[in-house]
Design an enzyme around this catalytic site. Structure first.
Site, mmCIF file in Angstrom:
data_model
loop_
_atom_site.group_PDB
_atom_site.id
_atom_site.type_symbol
_atom_site.label_atom_id
_atom_site.label_comp_id
_atom_site.label_asym_id
_atom_site.label_seq_id
_atom_site.Cartn_x
_atom_site.Cartn_y
_atom_site.Cartn_z
ATOM 1 N N GLY A 88 1.618 11.544 8.119
ATOM 2 C CA GLY A 88 1.646 12.838 7.449
ATOM 3 C C GLY A 88 0.476 13.725 7.807
ATOM 4 C CG ASN A 108 -6.786 -0.707 0.848
ATOM 5 O OD1 ASN A 108 -5.859 -1.499 0.882
ATOM 6 N ND2 ASN A 108 -6.592 0.600 0.826
ATOM 7 C CG HIS A 142 1.402 7.605 1.310
ATOM 8 N ND1 HIS A 142 0.064 7.593 0.998
ATOM 9 C CD2 HIS A 142 1.606 6.509 2.094
ATOM 10 C CE1 HIS A 142 -0.509 6.546 1.572
ATOM 11 N NE2 HIS A 142 0.415 5.876 2.241
ATOM 12 C CD GLU A 199 -4.294 4.099 -0.199
ATOM 13 O OE1 GLU A 199 -3.079 4.064 -0.471
ATOM 14 O OE2 GLU A 199 -4.827 3.395 0.676
ATOM 15 N NE ARG A 227 -2.673 -0.269 -1.541
ATOM 16 C CZ ARG A 227 -1.896 -0.300 -0.472
ATOM 17 N NH1 ARG A 227 -2.370 -0.767 0.673
ATOM 18 N NH2 ARG A 227 -0.665 0.134 -0.521
ATOM 19 C CG HIS A 274 2.449 4.515 -0.911
ATOM 20 N ND1 HIS A 274 3.703 4.689 -0.357
ATOM 21 C CD2 HIS A 274 1.832 3.603 -0.125
ATOM 22 C CE1 HIS A 274 3.835 3.920 0.713
ATOM 23 N NE2 HIS A 274 2.702 3.257 0.869
ATOM 24 N NE ARG A 305 7.132 -1.863 4.466
ATOM 25 C CZ ARG A 305 6.177 -1.424 3.654
ATOM 26 N NH1 ARG A 305 6.386 -1.330 2.357
ATOM 27 N NH2 ARG A 305 5.008 -1.039 4.152
#
Length: 404
Positions: A331, A9, A209, A380, A94, A182, A242
């Site tokens: 989270g 990843n 997420h 993930e 990923r 995600h 962002r």
């Protein structure tokens, strides 16, 4: 000797890796680790299946300035020597953007890599590094099967209206639609919902997420109905660096009124906005929570306000709300963020158990709450390992049937 799947990843300056036994439903990673500071000062860390720290060997040669092309061969060599009893039979990656054609993982081919390279402008922070990792493995182990697992695939269950922008049809037909991201995280959480929610697992659930990149997904029957991110990973929630959703007129003003170049605008939106831009301090939620600066608190409050607004809007797409699931770095670990978001949703019947929330327990809603509120760690890498096993097993079966 144990057959194992390598999971990679890759981010812009870091590489998370894991080894899983080649099983349909791998339970615990044989080892997992991370190499941070790629391109500057690489730092290696890893733990085995007993959560014991593993040491980097001298032969790995993580020198200052090492790039991904240097590090992946070194990592593969280290894994081979360190795990002498493990045979790596496949690698799963990923890949952030799979476009509109991929509804699931895909075996890596040159044609696939060429296709995915056309999507780099839609995920400039992630896609180039994802593809670079695949090619680096190809160079070092050219016969090793590799599987690309897409963050966008999970959202291909959405109906057409959820994917459309109000743009001319010619642009829609050219692929300018809402893709969502995600998905690997959401896929894993969806698989775990029956364990945590029982009969409510297939009800109306919004998953949040929340990390440096952040999004939400509204689900029914554990399938994506709508999501906050759209054509790119810029849309939706306020994030670490962002800005999230923004009036397009602001972008036009920055370009025409302030004479920004497109590269300057891109850097502003991807690198200088969000928590970092509002606070002027950091994109790290933990740092902001410990800061006494009023700008830090304002950034946190804006993050939570925007998240609550997005969550409430997503409830429209699934006709109500039965459960909220918080996951990812913020989270899973920030009781403050969860509390502030849920405070905005009290009118919906959302109420937290303060002590459970502070302890990061799995269920943090109070007994009076009409909505279950959960904290579920994401994984993930496990999702990628499962998908890689499935794809490579199907490939072997097809080859055998062709021989017969």
């Amino acid at each position: 000797m144990t057959d194992a799947i390598l999971v990679l990843n890759v981010g812009s300056s870091s590489l998370k890796f894991a080894l899983y036994a080649d099983e349909a439903t791998p339970s615990v990673a044989l080892l997992r680790g991370k190499i941070a500071g790629i391109g500057s000062h690489p730092i290696f860390s890893a733990r085995d299946d007993h959560n014991l720290a593993l040491q980097q060997t001298e032969g790995m040669r993580l020198t200052t300035g090492s790039t991904l092309d240097d590090i992946i061969p070194a990592l593969l060599d280290w894994l081979k020597r360190h795990r002498g009893g493990v045979n790596i039979i496949a690698a799963g990656h990923r890949v952030v953007h799979g476009g509109r054609n991929h509804t699931g993982p895909a075996k890596v081919t040159e044609a696939l890599l060429d296709e995915l390279a056309t999507l780099v402008p839609l995920a400039p922070l992630h896609q180039p590094h994802n593809l670079q990792a695949i090619r680096a493995v190809c160079s070092f182990l050219p016969t090793l099967p590799q599987v690309a697992c897409f963050d966008t695939s999970f959202h291909r269950t959405q109906d057409r209206l959820a994917q459309l922008f109000a743009l001319p049809r010619t642009l829609t037909d050219a692929g300018i639609i809402r893709y969502g991201f995600h998905g690997l995280s959401y896929d894993y959480i969806a698989s775990r919902l029956p364990h945590y929610l029982g009969a409510k697992a297939d009800a109306r659930v919004v998953m949040a997420h929340l990390g440096n990149g952040a999004s939400m997904c509204a689900m029914k029957a554990r399938q994506s109905v709508a999501t906050s991110m759209g054509f790119t990973a810029l849309d939706g929630l306020m994030m670490g660096q962002r800005c999230g959703s923004i009036d397009p007129g602001v972008l036009l003003y920055l370009l025409d009124g302030l004479d920004m170049t497109t590269q300057e605008l891109k850097h502003l939106l991807y690198e200088e906005s969000g928590l970092l831009g509002v606070s002027g301090i950091s994109n790290d939620m933990a740092i902001l929570q410990s800061s006494p600066a009023p700008e830090a608190l304002e950034a946190i409050e804006l993050f939570c306000y925007r998240a609550a607004c997005e969550l409430a809007a997503l409830c429209t797409t699934i006709g109500g709300l039965d459960a909220i699931v918080f996951t990812a770095g913020i989270g899973e670990n920030s009781a403050l963020v969860r509390r502030l978001i849920c405070d905005h949703l009290a009118w919906m019947g959302v109420a937290l158990d303060g002590h459970a929330n502070e302890r990061n327990e799995h269920q943090i809603s109070s007994t009076t709450s009409t909505v279950d509120v959960m904290v579920i760690p994401t994984n993930e890498e496990m999702t990628i390992a499962c998908a890689t096993h499935r794809v490579t097993t199907q490939q072997v079966k097809r080859c055998r049937s062709q021989v017969q």
